[in-house]
Design a protein around this motif. Structure first.
Motif, PDB file in Angstrom:
ATOM      1  N   ALA A 168      -4.800  -3.192  -3.700  1.00 33.88           N
ATOM      2  CA  ALA A 168      -4.966  -1.744  -3.533  1.00 33.88           C
ATOM      3  C   ALA A 168      -3.956  -1.232  -2.505  1.00 33.88           C
ATOM      4  O   ALA A 168      -3.371  -0.149  -2.675  1.00 33.88           O
ATOM      5  CB  ALA A 168      -6.394  -1.420  -3.104  1.00 33.88           C
ATOM      6  N   SER A 169      -3.716  -2.021  -1.460  1.00 30.71           N
ATOM      7  CA  SER A 169      -2.733  -1.624  -0.434  1.00 30.71           C
ATOM      8  C   SER A 169      -1.341  -1.493  -1.034  1.00 30.71           C
ATOM      9  O   SER A 169      -0.570  -0.612  -0.632  1.00 30.71           O
ATOM     10  CB  SER A 169      -2.698  -2.649   0.704  1.00 30.71           C
ATOM     11  N   VAL A 170      -1.001  -2.379  -1.965  1.00 30.05           N
ATOM     12  CA  VAL A 170       0.319  -2.314  -2.615  1.00 30.05           C
ATOM     13  C   VAL A 170       0.498  -0.934  -3.251  1.00 30.05           C
ATOM     14  O   VAL A 170       1.550  -0.303  -3.127  1.00 30.05           O
ATOM     15  CB  VAL A 170       0.450  -3.438  -3.682  1.00 30.05           C
ATOM     16  N   LYS A 171      -0.558  -0.451  -3.906  1.00 25.17           N
ATOM     17  CA  LYS A 171      -0.455   0.840  -4.599  1.00 25.17           C
ATOM     18  C   LYS A 171      -0.374   2.001  -3.603  1.00 25.17           C
ATOM     19  O   LYS A 171       0.434   2.923  -3.761  1.00 25.17           O
ATOM     20  CB  LYS A 171      -1.637   1.006  -5.553  1.00 25.17           C
ATOM     21  N   TYR A 172      -1.205   1.961  -2.564  1.00 26.38           N
ATOM     22  CA  TYR A 172      -1.162   3.037  -1.558  1.00 26.38           C
ATOM     23  C   TYR A 172       0.161   3.017  -0.789  1.00 26.38           C
ATOM     24  O   TYR A 172       0.716   4.079  -0.470  1.00 26.38           O
ATOM     25  CB  TYR A 172      -2.369   2.935  -0.607  1.00 26.38           C
ATOM     26  N   LEU A 173       0.664   1.827  -0.497  1.00 26.38           N
ATOM     27  CA  LEU A 173       1.950   1.739   0.209  1.00 26.38           C
ATOM     28  C   LEU A 173       3.085   2.222  -0.696  1.00 26.38           C
ATOM     29  O   LEU A 173       4.020   2.884  -0.235  1.00 26.38           O
ATOM     30  CB  LEU A 173       2.216   0.298   0.675  1.00 26.38           C
ATOM     31  N   ALA A 174       2.995   1.890  -1.987  1.00 30.74           N
ATOM     32  CA  ALA A 174       4.031   2.346  -2.937  1.00 30.74           C
ATOM     33  C   ALA A 174       4.076   3.873  -2.922  1.00 30.74           C
ATOM     34  O   ALA A 174       5.157   4.480  -2.909  1.00 30.74           O
ATOM     35  CB  ALA A 174       3.727   1.827  -4.335  1.00 30.74           C
ATOM     36  N   HIS A 175       2.899   4.492  -2.876  1.00 35.35           N
ATOM     37  CA  HIS A 175       2.838   5.969  -2.844  1.00 35.35           C
ATOM     38  C   HIS A 175       3.407   6.518  -1.539  1.00 35.35           C
ATOM     39  O   HIS A 175       4.197   7.462  -1.525  1.00 35.35           O
ATOM     40  CB  HIS A 175       1.383   6.420  -3.027  1.00 35.35           C
ATOM     41  N   ASP A 176       3.009   5.897  -0.418  1.00 39.68           N
ATOM     42  CA  ASP A 176       3.475   6.384   0.894  1.00 39.68           C
ATOM     43  C   ASP A 176       4.981   6.235   1.066  1.00 39.68           C
ATOM     44  O   ASP A 176       5.640   7.117   1.619  1.00 39.68           O
ATOM     45  CB  ASP A 176       2.821   5.573   2.028  1.00 39.68           C
ATOM     46  N   LEU A 177       5.504   5.073   0.655  1.00 38.16           N
ATOM     47  CA  LEU A 177       6.898   4.747   0.978  1.00 38.16           C
ATOM     48  C   LEU A 177       7.879   5.120  -0.135  1.00 38.16           C
ATOM     49  O   LEU A 177       9.088   5.117   0.091  1.00 38.16           O
ATOM     50  CB  LEU A 177       7.013   3.250   1.329  1.00 38.16           C
ATOM     51  N   GLY A 178       7.341   5.442  -1.309  1.00 41.81           N
ATOM     52  CA  GLY A 178       8.206   5.818  -2.436  1.00 41.81           C
ATOM     53  C   GLY A 178       9.174   6.958  -2.115  1.00 41.81           C
ATOM     54  O   GLY A 178      10.352   6.878  -2.474  1.00 41.81           O
ATOM     55  N   PRO A 179       8.712   8.027  -1.430  1.00 43.11           N
ATOM     56  CA  PRO A 179       9.645   9.122  -1.118  1.00 43.11           C
ATOM     57  C   PRO A 179      10.840   8.672  -0.276  1.00 43.11           C
ATOM     58  O   PRO A 179      11.879   9.329  -0.259  1.00 43.11           O
ATOM     59  CB  PRO A 179       8.767  10.126  -0.352  1.00 43.11           C
ATOM     60  N   GLN A 180      10.683   7.531   0.429  1.00 42.00           N
ATOM     61  CA  GLN A 180      11.820   7.004   1.218  1.00 42.00           C
ATOM     62  C   GLN A 180      12.656   6.029   0.382  1.00 42.00           C
ATOM     63  O   GLN A 180      13.526   5.337   0.917  1.00 42.00           O
ATOM     64  CB  GLN A 180      11.308   6.272   2.457  1.00 42.00           C
ATOM     65  N   GLY A 181      12.314   5.907  -0.904  1.00 36.24           N
ATOM     66  CA  GLY A 181      13.067   4.999  -1.780  1.00 36.24           C
ATOM     67  C   GLY A 181      12.648   3.544  -1.633  1.00 36.24           C
ATOM     68  O   GLY A 181      13.316   2.647  -2.159  1.00 36.24           O
ATOM     69  N   ILE A 182      11.534   3.316  -0.928  1.00 37.01           N
ATOM     70  CA  ILE A 182      11.079   1.930  -0.711  1.00 37.01           C
ATOM     71  C   ILE A 182      10.052   1.569  -1.782  1.00 37.01           C
ATOM     72  O   ILE A 182       9.083   2.301  -1.995  1.00 37.01           O
ATOM     73  CB  ILE A 182      10.469   1.772   0.700  1.00 37.01           C
ATOM     74  N   ARG A 183      10.278   0.444  -2.456  1.00 37.55           N
ATOM     75  CA  ARG A 183       9.355  -0.026  -3.499  1.00 37.55           C
ATOM     76  C   ARG A 183       8.457  -1.127  -2.937  1.00 37.55           C
ATOM     77  O   ARG A 183       8.887  -1.914  -2.091  1.00 37.55           O
ATOM     78  CB  ARG A 183      10.148  -0.552  -4.698  1.00 37.55           C
ATOM     79  N   VAL A 184       7.206  -1.151  -3.432  1.00 40.71           N
ATOM     80  CA  VAL A 184       6.234  -2.150  -2.961  1.00 40.71           C
ATOM     81  C   VAL A 184       5.538  -2.744  -4.184  1.00 40.71           C
ATOM     82  O   VAL A 184       4.922  -2.011  -4.966  1.00 40.71           O
ATOM     83  CB  VAL A 184       5.169  -1.516  -2.030  1.00 40.71           C
ATOM     84  N   ASN A 185       5.649  -4.043  -4.361  1.00 40.52           N
ATOM     85  CA  ASN A 185       5.061  -4.714  -5.526  1.00 40.52           C
ATOM     86  C   ASN A 185       4.412  -6.024  -5.107  1.00 40.52           C
ATOM     87  O   ASN A 185       4.685  -6.543  -4.014  1.00 40.52           O
ATOM     88  CB  ASN A 185       6.144  -4.998  -6.565  1.00 40.52           C
ATOM     89  N   ALA A 186       3.565  -6.546  -5.999  1.00 39.14           N
ATOM     90  CA  ALA A 186       2.940  -7.852  -5.742  1.00 39.14           C
ATOM     91  C   ALA A 186       3.185  -8.772  -6.921  1.00 39.14           C
ATOM     92  O   ALA A 186       3.286  -8.319  -8.070  1.00 39.14           O
ATOM     93  CB  ALA A 186       1.442  -7.679  -5.521  1.00 39.14           C
ATOM     94  N   ILE A 187       3.252 -10.049  -6.627  1.00 39.81           N
ATOM     95  CA  ILE A 187       3.295 -11.074  -7.674  1.00 39.81           C
ATOM     96  C   ILE A 187       1.954 -11.787  -7.662  1.00 39.81           C
ATOM     97  O   ILE A 187       1.512 -12.265  -6.610  1.00 39.81           O
ATOM     98  CB  ILE A 187       4.429 -12.091  -7.416  1.00 39.81           C
ATOM     99  N   SER A 188       1.308 -11.818  -8.822  1.00 44.54           N
ATOM    100  CA  SER A 188       0.058 -12.555  -8.944  1.00 44.54           C
ATOM    101  C   SER A 188       0.402 -13.909  -9.558  1.00 44.54           C
ATOM    102  O   SER A 188       0.664 -14.012 -10.761  1.00 44.54           O
ATOM    103  CB  SER A 188      -0.929 -11.779  -9.829  1.00 44.54           C
ATOM    104  N   ALA A 189       0.447 -14.919  -8.709  1.00 43.58           N
ATOM    105  CA  ALA A 189       0.893 -16.255  -9.153  1.00 43.58           C
ATOM    106  C   ALA A 189      -0.289 -17.101  -9.598  1.00 43.58           C
ATOM    107  O   ALA A 189      -1.395 -16.978  -9.064  1.00 43.58           O
ATOM    108  CB  ALA A 189       1.619 -16.959  -8.004  1.00 43.58           C
ATOM    109  N   GLY A 190      -0.042 -17.968 -10.554  1.00 44.48           N
ATOM    110  CA  GLY A 190      -1.029 -18.982 -10.914  1.00 44.48           C
ATOM    111  C   GLY A 190      -1.146 -19.987  -9.784  1.00 44.48           C
ATOM    112  O   GLY A 190      -0.356 -19.959  -8.841  1.00 44.48           O
ATOM    113  N   PRO A 191      -2.147 -20.877  -9.854  1.00 44.45           N
ATOM    114  CA  PRO A 191      -2.337 -21.832  -8.758  1.00 44.45           C
ATOM    115  C   PRO A 191      -1.153 -22.795  -8.597  1.00 44.45           C
ATOM    116  O   PRO A 191      -0.608 -23.278  -9.584  1.00 44.45           O
ATOM    117  CB  PRO A 191      -3.608 -22.590  -9.161  1.00 44.45           C
ATOM    118  N   ILE A 192      -0.764 -23.004  -7.340  1.00 47.29           N
ATOM    119  CA  ILE A 192       0.356 -23.903  -7.005  1.00 47.29           C
ATOM    120  C   ILE A 192      -0.091 -24.730  -5.801  1.00 47.29           C
ATOM    121  O   ILE A 192      -0.657 -24.178  -4.848  1.00 47.29           O
ATOM    122  CB  ILE A 192       1.623 -23.086  -6.626  1.00 47.29           C
ATOM    123  N   ARG A 193       0.180 -26.025  -5.826  1.00 44.54           N
ATOM    124  CA  ARG A 193      -0.192 -26.888  -4.694  1.00 44.54           C
ATOM    125  C   ARG A 193       0.621 -26.555  -3.446  1.00 44.54           C
ATOM    126  O   ARG A 193       1.823 -26.828  -3.405  1.00 44.54           O
ATOM    127  CB  ARG A 193       0.116 -28.350  -5.035  1.00 44.54           C
TER     128      ARG A 193
END
Ligand code: NAD
Length: 256
Positions: A168-193
């Motif tokens: 949820a923070s990724v989405k709110y941060l994307a909204h806040d920082l988008g006007p400054q041209g800053i992108r915010v994304n997440a990677i949902s990774a499968g399990p890794i040791r």
């Protein structure tokens, strides 16, 4: 010339050469990024420093993400050494061991606070520190999440709740920082040791289950996460923000 030639990145979350953050760092370095690294405690510094050196990095600084003073000092150092920032990688999570073993209903108030502080709030604090250094540079921020944010993964417990807050923070941060041209994304990774994964009870069966059920019938590697991070952190993803991108061999599309 690489995709990230002339770009500067800060990678928060390398603990050793099995860390997802290390897979990402190698992918970014291969495309020309100049990288800085952090460590939370001296025992981890010993492991991070040689890895950073192997990528030609001159920047290895302390930062416990639960300490605002550490975060302020970190970005002051970034300003001093690099002068600006194009990329921030956030690959940090922590929960008390007992909270990843006992039923979720028994999570203590303090255990909940710690997991949410380290694993979710830290993205907000780091993004706030990074943003002024990214102004006018089309900055890009990537964090790491897991499917346990959306669906119950027995044993993932309070970390699933922390990842839900992180997403949820990724989405709110994307909204806040988008006007400054800053992108915010997440990677949902499968399990890794990794070191962090070792603390999750039943992690082996998560790996096994994913391998058996995912469309690609295998687990993913830190290199594969690194390649997707490279896409999100480079101009290739210039129109993408607020997204959760899966690198899980397709596991999340399955219903049975
Ligand atoms: P890891 O143990 O290599 O990395 C976790 C990092 O968090 C370590 O570098 C550790 O030093 C850091 N950390 C913990 N507390 C900290 C604090 N207070 N201040 C600063 N740093 C702190 O394990 P990993 O699996 O590479 O984890 C990286 C990220 O990927 C985490 O957010 C994790 O939840 C996420 N993730 C992992 C998996 C997996 O299966 N391994 C899957 C999906 C998402």
């Amino acid at each position: 010339m690489g995709l990230l030639t002339g770009k500067t990145g800060l990678v928060v979350g390398v603990a050793n050469d099995r860390s997802i953050a290390w897979g990402i760092a190698r992918a970014l370095h291969a495309e020309g990024a100049d990288l800085g690294f952090t460590y939370p405690v001296p025992a981890i510094e010993e492991r991070v420093r040689p890895l950073a050196t192997s990528l030609g990095s001159r920047f290895v600084e302390p930062c416990d993400v639960t300490r605002d003073g550490d975060i302020d000092a970190l970005f002051a150092k970034v300003r001093e050494v690099f002068g600006h920032l194009d990329i921030l990688v956030h690959a940090v999570a922590f929960a008390n061991k007992e909270d990843l073993k006992e039923p979720y209903v028994s999570t203590s108030r303090e255990g909940f606070r710690i997991a949410l502080d380290v694993s979710a709030y830290s993205l907000v604090a780091l993004a706030r520190g990074a943003a002024p250094l990214m102004t006018g540079r089309n900055g890009s921020i990537v964090t790491m999440t897991y499917y346990g944010a959306e669906k119950v993964m027995p044993g993932y417990n309070v970390m699933g709740v922390a990842k839900a807050a992180l997403e949820a923070s990724v989405k709110y941060l994307a909204h806040d920082l988008g006007p400054q041209g800053i992108r915010v994304n997440a990677i949902s990774a499968g399990p890794i040791r990794t070191l962090a994964a070792a603390g999750i009870s039943g992690f082996k069966s998560m790996l096994h289950h994913a391998e058996e059920k995912a469309p690609l019938r295998r687990n993913v590697s830190t290199e594969e996460v690194g390649k997707t991070a490279l896409y999100l952190l480079s101009d290739l993803a210039s129109g993408v923000t607020g997204e959760i991108v899966y690198v899980d061999a397709g596991y999340h599309v399955m219903g049975a």
